[in-house]
Design an enzyme around this catalytic site. Structure first.
Site, PDB file in Angstrom:
ATOM      1  N   GLY A  14      -4.449  13.905  -5.098  1.00  0.00           N
ATOM      2  CA  GLY A  14      -3.916  12.613  -4.672  1.00  0.00           C
ATOM      3  C   GLY A  14      -3.265  11.948  -5.877  1.00  0.00           C
ATOM      4  N   LYS A  39      -8.172  20.978  -1.536  1.00  0.00           N
ATOM      5  CA  LYS A  39      -8.658  21.732  -0.364  1.00  0.00           C
ATOM      6  C   LYS A  39      -7.601  21.819   0.729  1.00  0.00           C
ATOM      7  CE  LYS A  39     -11.118  17.899   1.910  1.00  0.00           C
ATOM      8  NZ  LYS A  39     -12.400  17.431   2.410  1.00  0.00           N
ATOM      9  N   GLU A  51       0.320   2.600   2.293  1.00  0.00           N
ATOM     10  CA  GLU A  51       1.527   1.941   2.801  1.00  0.00           C
ATOM     11  C   GLU A  51       1.927   0.714   1.975  1.00  0.00           C
ATOM     12  OE1 GLU A  51       0.753   1.052   6.932  1.00  0.00           O
ATOM     13  OE2 GLU A  51      -0.062   3.046   7.288  1.00  0.00           O
ATOM     14  N   PHE A 121      -0.859 -10.194  -0.973  1.00  0.00           N
ATOM     15  CA  PHE A 121      -1.910  -9.392  -0.343  1.00  0.00           C
ATOM     16  C   PHE A 121      -3.192 -10.214  -0.343  1.00  0.00           C
ATOM     17  CE2 PHE A 121      -2.229  -4.623   0.496  1.00  0.00           C
ATOM     18  CZ  PHE A 121      -0.969  -4.536   1.061  1.00  0.00           C
ATOM     19  N   VAL A 162     -13.342  23.312  -3.231  1.00  0.00           N
ATOM     20  CA  VAL A 162     -14.383  23.371  -4.269  1.00  0.00           C
ATOM     21  C   VAL A 162     -15.749  23.199  -3.622  1.00  0.00           C
ATOM     22  CG1 VAL A 162     -15.345  22.111  -6.251  1.00  0.00           C
ATOM     23  CG2 VAL A 162     -12.910  22.672  -6.171  1.00  0.00           C
ATOM     24  N   GLN A 235     -15.776  -0.377   2.875  1.00  0.00           N
ATOM     25  CA  GLN A 235     -14.809  -1.391   3.307  1.00  0.00           C
ATOM     26  C   GLN A 235     -14.281  -1.146   4.716  1.00  0.00           C
ATOM     27  OE1 GLN A 235     -10.677  -1.966   1.317  1.00  0.00           O
ATOM     28  NE2 GLN A 235     -11.825  -3.845   0.961  1.00  0.00           N
ATOM     29  N   HIS A 237     -11.260  -2.218   7.026  1.00  0.00           N
ATOM     30  CA  HIS A 237      -9.940  -2.870   6.993  1.00  0.00           C
ATOM     31  C   HIS A 237      -9.800  -3.661   8.289  1.00  0.00           C
ATOM     32  CE1 HIS A 237      -5.656  -3.554   6.915  1.00  0.00           C
ATOM     33  NE2 HIS A 237      -5.583  -3.031   5.708  1.00  0.00           N
ATOM     34  N   LEU A 247      -3.959   2.907  10.562  1.00  0.00           N
ATOM     35  CA  LEU A 247      -3.860   1.651   9.809  1.00  0.00           C
ATOM     36  C   LEU A 247      -2.593   0.876  10.144  1.00  0.00           C
ATOM     37  CD1 LEU A 247      -5.005  -0.088   7.411  1.00  0.00           C
ATOM     38  CD2 LEU A 247      -3.267   1.032   6.042  1.00  0.00           C
ATOM     39  N   GLU A 250      -1.928  -4.089   5.487  1.00  0.00           N
ATOM     40  CA  GLU A 250      -2.038  -5.507   5.139  1.00  0.00           C
ATOM     41  C   GLU A 250      -0.662  -6.106   4.829  1.00  0.00           C
ATOM     42  OE1 GLU A 250      -5.581  -6.240   2.966  1.00  0.00           O
ATOM     43  OE2 GLU A 250      -4.640  -7.765   1.736  1.00  0.00           O
ATOM     44  N   ARG A 281     -10.614  -8.684   2.597  1.00  0.00           N
ATOM     45  CA  ARG A 281     -10.831  -7.889   3.811  1.00  0.00           C
ATOM     46  C   ARG A 281     -12.216  -8.058   4.422  1.00  0.00           C
ATOM     47  NH1 ARG A 281      -7.639  -2.472   1.744  1.00  0.00           N
ATOM     48  NH2 ARG A 281      -5.574  -3.401   2.029  1.00  0.00           N
ATOM     49  N   HIS A 350     -12.251   2.021   5.950  1.00  0.00           N
ATOM     50  CA  HIS A 350     -10.971   2.234   5.257  1.00  0.00           C
ATOM     51  C   HIS A 350     -11.140   2.752   3.842  1.00  0.00           C
ATOM     52  CE1 HIS A 350      -6.767   1.334   4.447  1.00  0.00           C
ATOM     53  NE2 HIS A 350      -7.106   0.612   3.389  1.00  0.00           N
ATOM     54  N   TYR A 351     -12.264   2.417   3.200  1.00  0.00           N
ATOM     55  CA  TYR A 351     -12.346   2.683   1.760  1.00  0.00           C
ATOM     56  C   TYR A 351     -13.808   2.672   1.349  1.00  0.00           C
ATOM     57  CZ  TYR A 351     -11.221   2.249  -3.198  1.00  0.00           C
ATOM     58  OH  TYR A 351     -11.091   2.468  -4.540  1.00  0.00           O
ATOM     59  N   ARG A 391     -13.149  -4.329  -2.340  1.00  0.00           N
ATOM     60  CA  ARG A 391     -11.867  -4.095  -3.023  1.00  0.00           C
ATOM     61  C   ARG A 391     -10.794  -5.010  -2.469  1.00  0.00           C
ATOM     62  NH1 ARG A 391      -7.097  -0.629  -1.963  1.00  0.00           N
ATOM     63  NH2 ARG A 391      -7.990  -0.157   0.066  1.00  0.00           N
ATOM     64  N   GLY A 393      -6.973  -5.359  -1.436  1.00  0.00           N
ATOM     65  CA  GLY A 393      -5.904  -4.434  -1.068  1.00  0.00           C
ATOM     66  C   GLY A 393      -4.886  -4.327  -2.186  1.00  0.00           C
ATOM     67  N   ASN A 395      -5.232  -2.806  -4.984  1.00  0.00           N
ATOM     68  CA  ASN A 395      -5.851  -2.498  -6.284  1.00  0.00           C
ATOM     69  C   ASN A 395      -6.219  -1.023  -6.394  1.00  0.00           C
ATOM     70  OD1 ASN A 395      -5.768  -4.779  -7.843  1.00  0.00           O
ATOM     71  ND2 ASN A 395      -7.827  -5.490  -7.351  1.00  0.00           N
TER      72      ASN A 395
HETATM   73  C1  LIG Z   1      -4.110   4.460   5.685  1.00  0.00           C
HETATM   74  C2  LIG Z   1      -4.418   3.947   4.312  1.00  0.00           C
HETATM   75  C3  LIG Z   1      -3.476   3.203   3.615  1.00  0.00           C
HETATM   76  C4  LIG Z   1      -3.759   2.740   2.334  1.00  0.00           C
HETATM   77  N1  LIG Z   1      -2.838   1.969   1.678  1.00  0.00           N
HETATM   78  C5  LIG Z   1      -3.120   1.521   0.427  1.00  0.00           C
HETATM   79  C6  LIG Z   1      -2.184   0.717  -0.281  1.00  0.00           C
HETATM   80  O1  LIG Z   1      -1.104   0.395   0.197  1.00  0.00           O
HETATM   81  N2  LIG Z   1      -2.540   0.312  -1.528  1.00  0.00           N
HETATM   82  C7  LIG Z   1      -3.716   0.632  -2.126  1.00  0.00           C
HETATM   83  O2  LIG Z   1      -3.961   0.251  -3.254  1.00  0.00           O
HETATM   84  N3  LIG Z   1      -4.602   1.431  -1.470  1.00  0.00           N
HETATM   85  C8  LIG Z   1      -4.330   1.871  -0.223  1.00  0.00           C
HETATM   86  N4  LIG Z   1      -5.246   2.656   0.419  1.00  0.00           N
HETATM   87  C9  LIG Z   1      -6.324   3.272  -0.357  1.00  0.00           C
HETATM   88  C10 LIG Z   1      -5.714   4.409  -1.194  1.00  0.00           C
HETATM   89  O3  LIG Z   1      -4.705   5.028  -0.449  1.00  0.00           O
HETATM   90  C11 LIG Z   1      -6.726   5.449  -1.609  1.00  0.00           C
HETATM   91  O4  LIG Z   1      -7.846   4.827  -2.161  1.00  0.00           O
HETATM   92  C12 LIG Z   1      -6.126   6.388  -2.654  1.00  0.00           C
HETATM   93  O5  LIG Z   1      -4.902   6.925  -2.194  1.00  0.00           O
HETATM   94  C13 LIG Z   1      -7.092   7.503  -3.022  1.00  0.00           C
HETATM   95  O6  LIG Z   1      -6.408   8.379  -3.884  1.00  0.00           O
HETATM   96  P1  LIG Z   1      -7.174   9.516  -4.684  1.00  0.00           P
HETATM   97  O7  LIG Z   1      -6.187  10.141  -5.588  1.00  0.00           O
HETATM   98  O8  LIG Z   1      -8.406   8.967  -5.277  1.00  0.00           O
HETATM   99  O9  LIG Z   1      -7.646  10.548  -3.570  1.00  0.00           O
HETATM  100  P2  LIG Z   1      -6.883  11.193  -2.296  1.00  0.00           P
HETATM  101  O10 LIG Z   1      -5.449  10.841  -2.230  1.00  0.00           O
HETATM  102  O11 LIG Z   1      -7.747  10.878  -1.128  1.00  0.00           O
HETATM  103  O12 LIG Z   1      -6.964  12.733  -2.619  1.00  0.00           O
HETATM  104  C14 LIG Z   1      -8.177  13.413  -2.622  1.00  0.00           C
HETATM  105  C15 LIG Z   1      -7.894  14.822  -3.087  1.00  0.00           C
HETATM  106  O13 LIG Z   1      -9.128  15.508  -3.265  1.00  0.00           O
HETATM  107  C16 LIG Z   1      -9.047  16.797  -2.693  1.00  0.00           C
HETATM  108  N5  LIG Z   1     -10.400  17.232  -2.320  1.00  0.00           N
HETATM  109  C17 LIG Z   1     -11.361  16.529  -1.670  1.00  0.00           C
HETATM  110  N6  LIG Z   1     -12.457  17.308  -1.497  1.00  0.00           N
HETATM  111  C18 LIG Z   1     -12.173  18.513  -2.052  1.00  0.00           C
HETATM  112  C19 LIG Z   1     -12.869  19.744  -2.173  1.00  0.00           C
HETATM  113  N7  LIG Z   1     -14.107  19.919  -1.666  1.00  0.00           N
HETATM  114  N8  LIG Z   1     -12.260  20.764  -2.807  1.00  0.00           N
HETATM  115  C20 LIG Z   1     -10.998  20.639  -3.295  1.00  0.00           C
HETATM  116  N9  LIG Z   1     -10.285  19.513  -3.177  1.00  0.00           N
HETATM  117  C21 LIG Z   1     -10.866  18.465  -2.574  1.00  0.00           C
HETATM  118  C22 LIG Z   1      -8.109  16.620  -1.507  1.00  0.00           C
HETATM  119  O14 LIG Z   1      -7.541  17.851  -1.135  1.00  0.00           O
HETATM  120  C23 LIG Z   1      -7.080  15.645  -2.100  1.00  0.00           C
HETATM  121  O15 LIG Z   1      -6.117  16.367  -2.817  1.00  0.00           O
HETATM  122  C24 LIG Z   1      -4.996   3.057   1.731  1.00  0.00           C
HETATM  123  C25 LIG Z   1      -5.942   3.792   2.431  1.00  0.00           C
HETATM  124  C26 LIG Z   1      -5.682   4.200   3.726  1.00  0.00           C
HETATM  125  C27 LIG Z   1      -6.749   4.900   4.499  1.00  0.00           C
END
Ligand SMILES: Cc1cc2nc3c(=O)[nH]c(=O)nc-3n(C[C@H](O)[C@H](O)[C@H](O)COP(=O)(O)OP(=O)(O)OC[C@H]3O[C@@H](n4cnc5c(N)ncnc54)[C@H](O)[C@@H]3O)c2cc1C
Length: 581
Positions: A14, A39, A51, A121, A162, A235, A237, A247, A250, A281, A350-351, A391, A393, A395
């Site tokens: 991510g 994964k 978004e 926000f 993993v 959290q 939403h 979703l 916000e 939220r 949501h979180y 949290r 939104g 952040n």
């Molecule tokens: C619909 C939606 C909209 C959002 N919009 C916003 C926004 O506008 N602004 C904001 O600040 N936040 C927003 N959030 C929150 C934010 O998107 C997330 O907190 C953030 O993107 C998480 O990113 P990350 O890199 O931590 O993990 P993720 O993007 O969730 O990635 C997780 C990664 O871990 C990998 N993984 C997980 N388990 C395993 C495993 N067992 N083995 C190998 N790989 C694994 C997955 O394949 C993936 O690549 C939103 C959340 C949602 C649900």
């Protein structure tokens, strides 16, 4: 079993994982080998669906915004559970990250004078959410992913699940992974690791999160001797589309959308008279549910109670320019034209504010506060902790980018300073082989009377929805915990697909296995915390209790049992005060 050697392993692709990879590649001048494991296909990571945007103070001279104000809003939003030194890091680095992302190609939305646009926000006193229309996550992900492709030393392993973190003598040694595409088992060993595996929204049924946001790695982390912090803070939403749970960002309220009940009233005036729809939220979600409980919500044919998100007064031009995706999804998934009808919405999970216990720089800590050498965590999987009990939104994307960068840079430095990595000895290989055998020999070929992982997951979701929702009560949680304990007695699952290649059934069983441990962490943390703070609201303890509970919950596994201990909250500037919005 294939054995692969890297300097740095990043689990998760991510925004946090990809940013960590680009930072480590830069910081090492391309001299270290990096593996990213995901994964799913890397570009399908959940971050893609973010978004609304990413918070940062960009133009303090023009807007009156300041780092101090961003920090204060975040601390207040967290109901004073955030560590204030970590929040300081967030606000200082977030503007640098917005500009870094701009340089590598993120097409931020702009004002006519060329400045990057920012929208209001919830809980933020000044518009500081930086966005690329309402597809911010998509643009950041594609830009970061392209950036990783510029480095020959970054290898991406798509669809590598993993299954275990290997830690020996307080030091990170590697991970084991199931390669879904080839149906093989692999052991990756390395000098350093970064866990960036996202949140755990799928512990619940009604959620805005991707189906892959299951959080099993946090369960695996516990088994590897790591600790999980503040997991009881989940959290909701306020505005998920009814009945799907998709979703509605916000951004809709940030751009001026109203929330109305069935009497056509903007009910937020009763709950947050100053901030109205842009209160944090936790407050808006509870307000919507209270409207429903008191009979002022609409009733959907699915049985769900909802309120209306009204955008009609914003006009077509603004909606198309600033929130086109919201218009599209309301039409596609609810048959609603936002120009003429309010969107049916209600709160959904949501979180997860909690995550792997780290220090402020993202170094992974054991329960007794020792750094697990060579290991960091970043993004939603980590609790550094800037969100505390709730949290704000926008952040999260800042957190992912800031701690992706910080952990990537630290890991690169650590790798360069650490002497040569010896080949794994027999003992380490035995651990990895043992894991291969657990999965391919025992789990895959288990006798057929073990329970189906889908049935167990359904029961798990039912328990979490019923007993650990937005309104909690001691007696209901005790009941929920007893049910969870019974469910946890299942140590294996019926995997009916016996092939090794692309065995989704096996992957789903592995997910549920880790989720059960994590659900217990949410449950015992919530049951023990006899107060209401942020997203954790108890009907039997409706007040915040700073005397006894201004502290972090740290869960860890000891002798197969989950234990809790508590650590102090770092307060540098702002003493807790009553939250008013
Ligand atoms: C619909 C939606 C909209 C959002 N919009 C916003 C926004 O506008 N602004 C904001 O600040 N936040 C927003 N959030 C929150 C934010 O998107 C997330 O907190 C953030 O993107 C998480 O990113 P990350 O890199 O931590 O993990 P993720 O993007 O969730 O990635 C997780 C990664 O871990 C990998 N993984 C997980 N388990 C395993 C495993 N067992 N083995 C190998 N790989 C694994 C997955 O394949 C993936 O690549 C939103 C959340 C949602 C649900």
């Amino acid at each position: 079993m294939e054995v692969l050697k890297y300097d740095l392993i990043i689990v998760g692709s991510g925004i946090a994982g990809l940013r960590a990879a680009t930072a480590a590649a830069w910081a090492s001048g391309g001299r270290i080998s990096i593996a990213i494991l995901s994964k799913i296909q890397a570009m399908r990571s959940h971050s893609l669906s973010a978004e609304g945007g990413m918070s940062a103070v960009l133009y303090p001279d023009k807007t009156g915004d300041s780092l101090e104000l961003h920090a204060y809003d975040t601390v207040k939003g967290s109901d004073f559970l955030a560590d204030q030194d970590a929040v300081q890091i967030l606000v200082e680095y977030a503007p640098k990250e917005v500009r870094y992302l701009e340089r590598i190609g993120v097409p931020w939305s702009r004002e006519p004078d060329g400045r990057i646009s920012q929208r209001p926000f919830g809980g933020m006193s000044i518009p500081r959410t930086t966005f690329a229309a309402d597809k911010t996550g998509f643009f950041i992900m594609s830009t970061l992913f392209s950036e990783t492709r510029r480095f020959d030393n970054i290898n991406v392993y798509h669809e590598h699940f993993v299954t275990k973190f290997i830690i020996e003598d307080g030091e990170f040694r590697g991970v084991t992974a199931y390669d879904l595409k080839r149906g093989e088992f692999k052991f990756f060993y390395a000098k350093a690791g970064i866990i960036a595996t996202g949140g755990a929204g799928r512990l619940y049924r009604f959620t805005t999160t991707a189906h892959s946001t299951t959080g099993e790695t946090l369960g695996y982390a516990l088994r590897a001797g790591l600790a999980i912090k503040d997991m009881e803070f989940v959290q909701w939403h306020p505005t998920a589309l009814v009945p799907s749970g998709i979703l509605v960002s916000e951004a809709a309220r940030g751009e001026g959308g109203y929330l109305i009940n069935k009497e056509g009233e903007r009910f937020m005036k009763r709950y947050a008279p100053q901030r109205m729809e842009l209160a944090p939220r936790d407050i808006v979600s509870r307000a919507i549910l209270t409207e429903c409980m008191e009979g002022r919500g609409f009733q959907h044919e699915s049985g769900m109670c909802y309120v209306g998100l009204d955008l009609r007064h914003l006009g077509e031009e603004k909606i198309n320019r600033r929130i086109p995706f919201i218009r599209e999804l309301a039409h596609k998934y609810a048959g609603i034209d936002v120009l003429s009808e309010p969107i049916p919405v209600r709160p959904a999970v949501h979180y997860t504010m909690g995550g792997i216990h780290t220090d402020t720089w993202g170094r992974v800590l054991t329960a007794d506060g020792k750094w697990v050498r060579g290991l960091w965590a970043a993004g939603e999987a980590a609790a550094v902790s800037i969100h505390g009990a709730n949290r704000l939104g926008s952040n999260s994307l800042s957190e992912c980018s800031v701690w992706g960068r910080l952990t990537g840079e630290q890991a690169a430095k650590y790798v360069l300073e650490t002497s040569r990595l010896p080949a794994p000895d027999g003992k380490l290989l035995d651990v990895a082989k043992g894991e291969e055998s657990r999965i391919f020999d025992r789990l895959l070929h288990k006798e057929q009377n073990a329970p189906s992982p889908y049935e167990v997951k359904k029961q798990l979701n039912d328990i979490m929805e019923e007993h650990f929702g937005p309104f909690r009560h001691g007696s209901s949680m005790a009941e929920g915990l007893a049910k969870l304990k019974k469910l946890r007695e299942f140590s294996s699952f019926r995997v009916v697909d016996s092939s090794r290649v692309y065995n989704q059934n096996l992957k789903d069983a592995l997910e549920v296995d880790g989720m059960l441990d994590l659900a217990m962490v949410v449950g015992i943390g919530a049951y023990a915390r006899s107060e209401s703070r942020g997203a954790h609201y108890r009907l039997d303890y409706p007040k915040r209790d700073d005397v006894n509970w201004l502290r972090h919950t740290v869960a860890y596994m000891y002798g197969g049992e989950l234990k809790l201990l508590y650590t102090p909250v770092t307060i540098t500037k702002w003493q807790p005060e009553e939250r008013r919005y």
